[in-house]
Design a protein around this motif. Structure first.
Motif, PDB file in Angstrom:
ATOM      1  N   VAL A 162       0.828  -1.202   0.000  1.00 55.36           N
ATOM      2  CA  VAL A 162       0.000   0.000   0.000  1.00 55.36           C
ATOM      3  C   VAL A 162       0.862   1.251   0.000  1.00 55.36           C
ATOM      4  CG1 VAL A 162      -1.578   1.353   1.420  1.00 55.36           C
ATOM      5  CG2 VAL A 162      -2.036  -1.070   1.037  1.00 55.36           C
ATOM      6  N   ASN A 163       1.879   1.271   0.836  1.00 55.13           N
ATOM      7  CA  ASN A 163       2.745   2.446   0.909  1.00 55.13           C
ATOM      8  C   ASN A 163       3.532   2.665  -0.381  1.00 55.13           C
ATOM      9  OD1 ASN A 163       2.853   3.959   3.640  1.00 55.13           O
ATOM     10  ND2 ASN A 163       2.691   1.816   4.252  1.00 55.13           N
ATOM     11  N   MET A 164       3.898   1.599  -1.055  1.00 57.78           N
ATOM     12  CA  MET A 164       4.591   1.772  -2.328  1.00 57.78           C
ATOM     13  C   MET A 164       3.714   2.515  -3.324  1.00 57.78           C
ATOM     14  SD  MET A 164       6.052  -0.965  -5.121  1.00 57.78           S
ATOM     15  CE  MET A 164       4.395  -1.313  -5.752  1.00 57.78           C
ATOM     16  N   TYR A 165       2.456   2.089  -3.444  1.00 59.34           N
ATOM     17  CA  TYR A 165       1.563   2.724  -4.406  1.00 59.34           C
ATOM     18  C   TYR A 165       1.159   4.136  -3.997  1.00 59.34           C
ATOM     19  CZ  TYR A 165       1.289  -1.679  -6.876  1.00 59.34           C
ATOM     20  OH  TYR A 165       1.613  -2.803  -7.594  1.00 59.34           O
ATOM     21  N   LEU A 166       1.320   4.436  -2.704  1.00 60.57           N
ATOM     22  CA  LEU A 166       1.048   5.797  -2.233  1.00 60.57           C
ATOM     23  C   LEU A 166       2.312   6.661  -2.252  1.00 60.57           C
ATOM     24  CD1 LEU A 166      -1.341   5.014   0.770  1.00 60.57           C
ATOM     25  CD2 LEU A 166      -1.961   6.059  -1.419  1.00 60.57           C
ATOM     26  N   ASP A 167       3.390   6.119  -2.831  1.00 59.38           N
ATOM     27  CA  ASP A 167       4.676   6.827  -2.938  1.00 59.38           C
ATOM     28  C   ASP A 167       5.333   7.089  -1.591  1.00 59.38           C
ATOM     29  OD1 ASP A 167       4.653   6.954  -5.765  1.00 59.38           O
ATOM     30  OD2 ASP A 167       3.368   8.728  -5.711  1.00 59.38           O
ATOM     31  N   ASN A 168       4.988   6.289  -0.602  1.00 64.28           N
ATOM     32  CA  ASN A 168       5.664   6.368   0.689  1.00 64.28           C
ATOM     33  C   ASN A 168       6.806   5.342   0.688  1.00 64.28           C
ATOM     34  OD1 ASN A 168       3.673   8.210   1.511  1.00 64.28           O
ATOM     35  ND2 ASN A 168       2.374   6.574   2.317  1.00 64.28           N
ATOM     36  N   CYS A 169       7.853   5.650  -0.057  1.00 64.39           N
ATOM     37  CA  CYS A 169       8.885   4.653  -0.335  1.00 64.39           C
ATOM     38  C   CYS A 169       9.619   4.182   0.920  1.00 64.39           C
ATOM     39  CB  CYS A 169       9.882   5.207  -1.350  1.00 64.39           C
ATOM     40  SG  CYS A 169       9.156   5.427  -3.002  1.00 64.39           S
ATOM     41  N   LYS A 170       9.922   5.105   1.803  1.00 65.04           N
ATOM     42  CA  LYS A 170      10.636   4.730   3.026  1.00 65.04           C
ATOM     43  C   LYS A 170       9.826   3.731   3.834  1.00 65.04           C
ATOM     44  CE  LYS A 170      12.872   6.750   7.108  1.00 65.04           C
ATOM     45  NZ  LYS A 170      13.177   8.023   7.828  1.00 65.04           N
ATOM     46  N   GLU A 171       8.534   3.993   3.952  1.00 62.92           N
ATOM     47  CA  GLU A 171       7.665   3.086   4.695  1.00 62.92           C
ATOM     48  C   GLU A 171       7.530   1.748   3.978  1.00 62.92           C
ATOM     49  OE1 GLU A 171       5.714   3.872   7.858  1.00 62.92           O
ATOM     50  OE2 GLU A 171       7.662   4.878   7.719  1.00 62.92           O
ATOM     51  N   ALA A 172       7.445   1.801   2.653  1.00 64.87           N
ATOM     52  CA  ALA A 172       7.304   0.568   1.876  1.00 64.87           C
ATOM     53  C   ALA A 172       8.492  -0.353   2.100  1.00 64.87           C
ATOM     54  CB  ALA A 172       7.157   0.901   0.397  1.00 64.87           C
ATOM     55  N   TRP A 173       9.696   0.213   2.074  1.00 67.62           N
ATOM     56  CA  TRP A 173      10.894  -0.591   2.301  1.00 67.62           C
ATOM     57  C   TRP A 173      10.958  -1.093   3.743  1.00 67.62           C
ATOM     58  CZ3 TRP A 173      13.652  -3.239  -0.774  1.00 67.62           C
ATOM     59  CH2 TRP A 173      13.904  -2.824  -2.088  1.00 67.62           C
ATOM     60  N   LYS A 174      10.575  -0.253   4.674  1.00 67.16           N
ATOM     61  CA  LYS A 174      10.609  -0.651   6.086  1.00 67.16           C
ATOM     62  C   LYS A 174       9.735  -1.869   6.320  1.00 67.16           C
ATOM     63  CE  LYS A 174       8.019   1.342   9.199  1.00 67.16           C
ATOM     64  NZ  LYS A 174       7.406   2.334  10.133  1.00 67.16           N
ATOM     65  N   TYR A 175       8.521  -1.834   5.781  1.00 69.50           N
ATOM     66  CA  TYR A 175       7.604  -2.938   6.000  1.00 69.50           C
ATOM     67  C   TYR A 175       8.007  -4.189   5.210  1.00 69.50           C
ATOM     68  CZ  TYR A 175       4.459   0.151   8.552  1.00 69.50           C
ATOM     69  OH  TYR A 175       3.920   1.000   9.493  1.00 69.50           O
TER      70      TYR A 175
END
Length: 237
Positions: free
Chosen positions: A197-210
């Motif tokens: 979800v965070n990847m598609y919302l452009d929250n890259c840092k969060e996407a990688w963290k999760y």
């Protein structure tokens, strides 16, 4: 992107039943058989049905020393076994309904009902049942995670036709997944879905963290396809 979404949703929604018996066929069966409807369709039962219900309740409660909550829990556990281990949706629904007979104040019953609709691809109907479960237990993390996943499904379904609506659904998915994670941070599926979800919302840092956390938790659904997409969209971590 569309290809990846199809892969992701395939991992989250078991379609083995839906391929062979779509919702239309299920509805036809359920119309003739109230035991395939949540809460038995709230029908007015005849005398024979009421007597059969009472006999079932007497036998089950006798087995569990009159503990209705324990008996209801056992029936929901059986329901999920039939649903996910045997892909037997009919028996699963009947077990959830039997749990309802014993103790309707059991959030897992509505989680079960919703899970059947979820796996049939009926996301609105799944949410209706999840809502009932959350009224009983607002901190039911598994319901919250699957509730969020239904909005991931809506994101995919609307992505090509209404991009604005699709991303509104994705924000809803994130809100439910975030809420679930606060309650239970040990569910690796919640963690992995939050990465997506965070990847598609452009929250890259969060996407990688999760994603890193999901891999540490050895989530079996993590795919190379997703990680490559994350690298393409967000760069290396």
């Amino acid at each position: 992107m569309k290809t990846l979404l199809q892969v992701i949703l395939f991992l989250f929604i078991s379609n083995s039943f839906a391929q062979n018996s779509p919702f239309e066929k299920w509805s036809e069966l359920a119309e003739k058989d109230p035991s395939l409807q949540p809460e038995y369709g709230n029908i007015q039962k005849n005398q024979d049905q009421l007597e059969n219900d009472q006999q079932f309740l007497d036998d089950l409660l006798n087995e569990y020393d009159g503990d209705s909550k324990k008996a209801s829990k056992k029936m929901t556990e059986l329901g999920f076994q039939y649903l996910y281990e045997k892909q037997d949706f009919i028996t699963a629904m009947r077990r959830f309904n039997q749990a309802f007979l014993v103790d309707s104040d059991n959030a897992d019953i509505y989680y079960g009902y919703g899970s059947i609709y979820f796996n049939l691809g009926e996301l609105d109907k799944a949410r209706e049942q999840y809502d009932k479960g959350l009224k009983i237990d607002s901190k039911h993390s598994e319901i919250l995670t699957d509730y969020g996943t239904t909005y991931m499904g809506d994101f995919y379904q609307n992505f090509d036709t209404d991009r604005k609506l699709a991303f509104q659904k994705l924000e809803l998915a994130k809100s439910y997944l975030d809420k679930s994670l606060k309650i239970d941070d040990k569910n690796s599926n919640t963690v992995y879905k939050l990465s997506i979800v965070n990847m598609y919302l452009d929250n890259c840092k969060e996407a990688w963290k999760y994603l890193k956390k999901a891999k540490q938790m050895k989530n079996p659904n993590v795919t190379e396809t997703y990680e490559k997409e994350l690298i393409t969209k967000c760069g290396n971590s």
